[in-house]
Every structure is written in C-alpha cells, then in structure tokens.
Design an enzyme around this catalytic site. Structure first.
Site, PDB file in Angstrom:
ATOM      1  N   ARG A 202       6.045  42.596  95.600  1.00  0.00           N
ATOM      2  CA  ARG A 202       5.214  41.606  96.306  1.00  0.00           C
ATOM      3  C   ARG A 202       3.931  42.218  96.859  1.00  0.00           C
ATOM      4  O   ARG A 202       3.479  41.871  97.961  1.00  0.00           O
ATOM      5  CB  ARG A 202       5.978  40.940  97.459  1.00  0.00           C
ATOM      6  CG  ARG A 202       7.191  40.173  97.044  1.00  0.00           C
ATOM      7  CD  ARG A 202       6.852  38.962  96.158  1.00  0.00           C
ATOM      8  NE  ARG A 202       8.080  38.279  95.834  1.00  0.00           N
ATOM      9  CZ  ARG A 202       8.874  38.631  94.813  1.00  0.00           C
ATOM     10  NH1 ARG A 202       8.516  39.604  93.993  1.00  0.00           N
ATOM     11  NH2 ARG A 202       9.990  37.978  94.579  1.00  0.00           N
TER      12      ARG A 202
ATOM     13  N   SER B 148       9.538  32.045 100.400  1.00  0.00           N
ATOM     14  CA  SER B 148      10.081  33.134 101.234  1.00  0.00           C
ATOM     15  C   SER B 148       9.056  33.566 102.268  1.00  0.00           C
ATOM     16  O   SER B 148       7.937  33.946 101.904  1.00  0.00           O
ATOM     17  CB  SER B 148      10.420  34.345 100.364  1.00  0.00           C
ATOM     18  OG  SER B 148      11.299  33.959  99.360  1.00  0.00           O
TER      19      SER B 148
ATOM     20  N   GLU C  28       5.929  38.032 104.048  1.00  0.00           N
ATOM     21  CA  GLU C  28       5.356  37.937 102.697  1.00  0.00           C
ATOM     22  C   GLU C  28       4.151  36.997 102.737  1.00  0.00           C
ATOM     23  O   GLU C  28       3.166  37.173 102.033  1.00  0.00           O
ATOM     24  CB  GLU C  28       6.438  37.386 101.747  1.00  0.00           C
ATOM     25  CG  GLU C  28       5.984  37.283 100.317  1.00  0.00           C
ATOM     26  CD  GLU C  28       7.077  36.746  99.395  1.00  0.00           C
ATOM     27  OE1 GLU C  28       8.227  37.218  99.435  1.00  0.00           O
ATOM     28  OE2 GLU C  28       6.754  35.838  98.613  1.00  0.00           O
TER      29      GLU C  28
HETATM   30  C1  LIG Z   1       8.501  26.528  97.466  1.00  0.00           C
HETATM   31  C2  LIG Z   1       7.852  27.865  97.217  1.00  0.00           C
HETATM   32  C3  LIG Z   1       8.488  28.801  96.427  1.00  0.00           C
HETATM   33  C4  LIG Z   1       7.908  30.042  96.174  1.00  0.00           C
HETATM   34  N1  LIG Z   1       8.565  30.926  95.381  1.00  0.00           N
HETATM   35  C5  LIG Z   1       8.017  32.124  95.102  1.00  0.00           C
HETATM   36  C6  LIG Z   1       8.687  33.067  94.241  1.00  0.00           C
HETATM   37  O1  LIG Z   1       9.769  32.790  93.727  1.00  0.00           O
HETATM   38  N2  LIG Z   1       8.093  34.246  94.013  1.00  0.00           N
HETATM   39  C7  LIG Z   1       6.882  34.587  94.544  1.00  0.00           C
HETATM   40  O2  LIG Z   1       6.404  35.693  94.271  1.00  0.00           O
HETATM   41  N3  LIG Z   1       6.227  33.722  95.347  1.00  0.00           N
HETATM   42  C8  LIG Z   1       6.750  32.507  95.642  1.00  0.00           C
HETATM   43  N4  LIG Z   1       6.090  31.634  96.471  1.00  0.00           N
HETATM   44  C9  LIG Z   1       4.817  32.037  97.091  1.00  0.00           C
HETATM   45  C10 LIG Z   1       3.561  31.552  96.318  1.00  0.00           C
HETATM   46  O3  LIG Z   1       3.857  30.473  95.500  1.00  0.00           O
HETATM   47  C11 LIG Z   1       2.940  32.660  95.486  1.00  0.00           C
HETATM   48  O4  LIG Z   1       2.613  33.758  96.290  1.00  0.00           O
HETATM   49  C12 LIG Z   1       1.670  32.197  94.756  1.00  0.00           C
HETATM   50  O5  LIG Z   1       1.227  33.198  93.857  1.00  0.00           O
HETATM   51  C13 LIG Z   1       0.536  31.852  95.714  1.00  0.00           C
HETATM   52  O6  LIG Z   1      -0.461  31.191  94.962  1.00  0.00           O
HETATM   53  P1  LIG Z   1      -1.578  30.328  95.637  1.00  0.00           P
HETATM   54  O7  LIG Z   1      -2.581  30.003  94.590  1.00  0.00           O
HETATM   55  O8  LIG Z   1      -0.991  29.202  96.367  1.00  0.00           O
HETATM   56  O9  LIG Z   1      -2.209  31.394  96.642  1.00  0.00           O
HETATM   57  P2  LIG Z   1      -2.802  31.144  98.123  1.00  0.00           P
HETATM   58  O10 LIG Z   1      -1.707  30.822  99.063  1.00  0.00           O
HETATM   59  O11 LIG Z   1      -3.938  30.173  98.015  1.00  0.00           O
HETATM   60  O12 LIG Z   1      -3.368  32.584  98.414  1.00  0.00           O
HETATM   61  C14 LIG Z   1      -2.482  33.669  98.600  1.00  0.00           C
HETATM   62  C15 LIG Z   1      -3.307  34.966  98.753  1.00  0.00           C
HETATM   63  O13 LIG Z   1      -3.956  35.276  97.542  1.00  0.00           O
HETATM   64  C16 LIG Z   1      -5.379  35.312  97.716  1.00  0.00           C
HETATM   65  N5  LIG Z   1      -5.964  34.693  96.511  1.00  0.00           N
HETATM   66  C17 LIG Z   1      -5.667  33.484  95.985  1.00  0.00           C
HETATM   67  N6  LIG Z   1      -6.371  33.275  94.859  1.00  0.00           N
HETATM   68  C18 LIG Z   1      -7.144  34.381  94.695  1.00  0.00           C
HETATM   69  C19 LIG Z   1      -8.116  34.769  93.723  1.00  0.00           C
HETATM   70  N7  LIG Z   1      -8.442  33.978  92.690  1.00  0.00           N
HETATM   71  N8  LIG Z   1      -8.726  35.965  93.876  1.00  0.00           N
HETATM   72  C20 LIG Z   1      -8.412  36.785  94.915  1.00  0.00           C
HETATM   73  N9  LIG Z   1      -7.513  36.480  95.859  1.00  0.00           N
HETATM   74  C21 LIG Z   1      -6.891  35.289  95.747  1.00  0.00           C
HETATM   75  C22 LIG Z   1      -5.634  34.501  98.965  1.00  0.00           C
HETATM   76  O14 LIG Z   1      -6.854  34.876  99.577  1.00  0.00           O
HETATM   77  C23 LIG Z   1      -4.421  34.844  99.805  1.00  0.00           C
HETATM   78  O15 LIG Z   1      -4.596  36.090 100.420  1.00  0.00           O
HETATM   79  C24 LIG Z   1       6.652  30.355  96.737  1.00  0.00           C
HETATM   80  C25 LIG Z   1       5.987  29.408  97.525  1.00  0.00           C
HETATM   81  C26 LIG Z   1       6.583  28.170  97.768  1.00  0.00           C
HETATM   82  C27 LIG Z   1       5.850  27.146  98.586  1.00  0.00           C
END
Ligand SMILES: Cc1cc2nc3c(=O)[nH]c(=O)nc-3n(C[C@H](O)[C@H](O)[C@H](O)COP(=O)(O)OP(=O)(O)OC[C@H]3O[C@@H](n4cnc5c(N)ncnc54)[C@H](O)[C@@H]3O)c2cc1C
Length: 337
Positions: A163, A237, A333
């Site tokens: 992670r 998580s 996380e």
């Molecule tokens: C129901 C649920 C289940 C989940 N299950 C998992 C799982 O099984 N495994 C897992 O690993 N995660 C899981 N997650 C967490 C999440 O989905 C992941 O971390 C996902 O990759 C976040 O994507 P996002 O686009 O929403 O990022 P955001 O929440 O928008 O951003 C997260 C971080 O990444 C940065 N970021 C986003 N896009 C970029 C970019 N293009 N360039 C540079 N930085 C960037 C942001 O600034 C921030 O720091 C879960 C979340 C939920 C709600």
C-alpha cells in the site's frame, strides 16, 4: 478548462463528507494539464490531485487547488500472449478491469470492483485477493507540477511496497499521473492463492476457474462484506494491516491464542488489523453519525451526516485501544486532509 471557486466536494469523496475546495479545476487532457502547470496559477498554492476520492478523508475545507483528473481512454496492444494496456489516469479502475476481461486480457481479475481511478492505483499500489498492482505494472507517465514536464516512471522507480509507492513518500505531491501502462496476458493463468477466494470458488464448485470466474467471485465476496459507498459513506480499509517482527508475533501468540498472522519476508508477520479491532470491541460500534462497519471492522463508515473530524476522532480512539491492548501501532491507509 474552467477554474471554479468554493466548490462542494461532498460528491467527490466516497465518505460523502461535506468540505469545500477553494479552487476546483477538472482536466481532461495531458495538454490541458501541462498548460495549467505552466500558467503560474498553481504557484505557492496547496494542491490536491483528486481521482475518485475513495481513499481520502476531508476533515476541513481544502484551502488550495483541487485538480480533478478526468483524462480518459483505454488502448490495448497485443504481442503474442502479452497484452499491453495503456489507460488514461482518469479512467474508472473497475471499468478498466471489465474492459480488459472483455478484450481477453487477463491479470486484473483479482482487483475487480476496487473504487477509484487508474491514476491513483500506483499511488498506494492497490491490492486485493492475492494480487497487487505492481504484479502487472510496466510504467506510468506523469507531469511534474512545477515545470509541466512529461516524465516516465518505470516499475523500479515507483518503489512499490505494501500500500505504498514513491508517490506517497519522497515524491508526494510533486507529480500528476496521466497514463498507466500494464502488462496483461491471454493465457489461462490465474491466481487463486488467497484463502477466502479459494474457498469461495470451492463453494461455487469451480475447479478450473477462468479470469471471469475469478472476477465474478471477487465481486460477490466484496459485495457481501464491504458497504457500498454509494449507500453508506466509506473509503474501504481505513488502516493498513500491521507488519510486526516474528519475535513480537510469537510473544502475542503466547498471550492471545489464535491471533492470525501471515509470514512475510525478513522474519516479519502481517497481522490482520480487522482482527485486532474486533478484539478491542470496536466492531459494529456507532458513535453519533459515524461508526465501525459490522461485517468488516477495518472499514469506518459515515452514516450520512458525519463529519471528517468525527471519523478522524473515531480512528484515533481505535488506534489507542489497539495500541494499549497489543502494543501495535495501526497506520492509516486513507489520506487524511
Ligand atoms: C469500498 C472500498 C473498497 C476499497 N477496496 C480497496 C482494496 O481492496 N484495495 C486497495 O488497495 N484499495 C481499496 N480501496 C481504496 C481506494 O479505492 C484505492 O486506494 C483507489 O486507488 C483510490 O483511487 P481514487 O481515484 O479514488 O483516489 P483518491 O482518493 O482520489 O486519491 C488517493 C490519493 O492518490 C492521489 N492521486 C489520485 N490520483 C492521482 C493522480 N492521477 N496522480 C497523482 N496522485 C493521484 C491523491 O492525491 C491522494 O493522495 C477501497 C475503497 C473503498 C471505498
């Protein structure tokens, strides 16, 4: 490209927390993004790159510029059994998984139904059911914010870990990821090493699963365990699973018979944070508008009117309980802002 002011972020984060962005700009192409970086507008302002907001907790308004990444597009290239896919960072992750399976490109099935965008997937090296992004990752393209320069990062340069990546550490806040390239394949090879997945396939009587079987089974498991963020606000998580030394683990085993643990490299053991939280009595607890999910205690939830501050306070209380009982520090996380 339009720069808006005082924009509500409630519908841009899966916790459904109300917070305002001082400035908000959506970019739909790399050219637009380079223009924004070179315009001088971002200079001396705090920035947040936003994907799907599924790994973020807003505890206050964001005084700075929120850059919403909406650079889309998926391109497949076949070469023998290797299928290389290039995806725009603003593409929805699960859409990429489904389109890949439709194309016959395997490798992402264990990562089905993870919310968020492709661009965020390398930031925390997303992982689930025995597979991490790093297992299929080839390279990514990003824009250096201070110069607008296009930079390529190879897998080694991303310093992927559990992670974690260089973008969460040394290079935090310096680059905006615009495109991700993954190496998929069209062979029958699948990964069923993860216990819960193996069991679910057995229950379905599937002996030689295809990638689609794995994807469907992962979706079923996730839907039965995790609250749907469109109905109950959450960010998956909230904590990482702590990794402790073998000696500390054995000491805990002597005290708490049945403590689960998964052996890692370098004499370390990964302990499920959900178990630790359950043992401290937090599972299913509700405090005001927020709480701990009753089926998966690693997930903190917003029952509708919760604030980021309430969730943060709850998370600290849980960390304190776990530390006082097990002397283990739970690391978050989710990105708390
Ligand atoms: C129901 C649920 C289940 C989940 N299950 C998992 C799982 O099984 N495994 C897992 O690993 N995660 C899981 N997650 C967490 C999440 O989905 C992941 O971390 C996902 O990759 C976040 O994507 P996002 O686009 O929403 O990022 P955001 O929440 O928008 O951003 C997260 C971080 O990444 C940065 N970021 C986003 N896009 C970029 C970019 N293009 N360039 C540079 N930085 C960037 C942001 O600034 C921030 O720091 C879960 C979340 C939920 C709600």
């Amino acid at each position: 490209m339009k720069i808006q002011e005082q924009v509500s972020l409630k519908h841009f984060n899966t916790f459904g927390i109300e917070a305002k962005a001082q400035y908000f700009v959506e970019v739909t192409s790399e050219v637009e993004l380079i223009e924004l970086c070179q315009s001088g507008f971002l200079k001396n302002k705090t920035l947040l790159v936003l994907g799907g907001g599924s790994n973020i907790l807003f505890t206050k308004n964001f005084e700075g510029v929120v850059i919403k990444n909406a650079i889309k597009g998926i391109v497949f290239k076949k070469s023998g059994s290797l299928i290389r896919v290039n995806s725009g960072a603003g593409t929805n992750w699960h859409e990429l998984v489904l389109k890949s399976l439709e194309y016959g490109a395997n490798g992402l099935e264990n990562l089905s139904l993870i919310p968020g965008t492709v661009g965020a997937s390398p930031v925390q090296n997303i992982g689930a059911y025995g597979v991490e992004l790093k297992d299929v990752f080839e390279r990514l393209q990003a824009i250096e914010i201070t110069t607008g320069k296009v930079v390529t990062f190879t897998k080694d340069q991303c310093l992927f870990d559990y992670r974690s990546s260089v973008f969460k550490n040394d290079l935090k806040g310096q680059y905006i990821i615009t495109e991700v390239t993954l190496n998929l394949h069209n062979t029958n090879e699948v990964n069923t090493s993860y216990g819960v997945l193996k069991l679910a396939l057995k229950e379905k009587n599937i002996r030689t699963p295809t990638s689609k079987d794995i994807s469907n089974t992962v979706i079923d498991i996730r839907q039965s365990k995790l609250p749907d963020p469109t109905k109950i606000g959450n960010a998956g998580s909230f904590y990482k699973n702590p990794v402790i030394s073998k000696i500390d683990y054995v000491n805990l085993q002597n005290k708490y018979n049945g403590i689960p643990g998964f052996t890692q490299l370098n004499n370390k053991v990964k302990v499920p944070a959900a178990w630790l939280i359950e043992q401290t009595g937090w599972k299913g607890k509700k405090i005001g508008n927020v709480g701990v999910n009753p089926t998966q205690p690693l997930v903190l939830v917003n029952y509708g009117k919760g604030t980021g501050k309430e969730i943060k306070e709850l998370s600290i209380a849980i960390q304190k309980s776990v530390h006082s009982k097990f002397k283990i520090k739970l690391e978050t996380e989710v990105n708390i802002l």
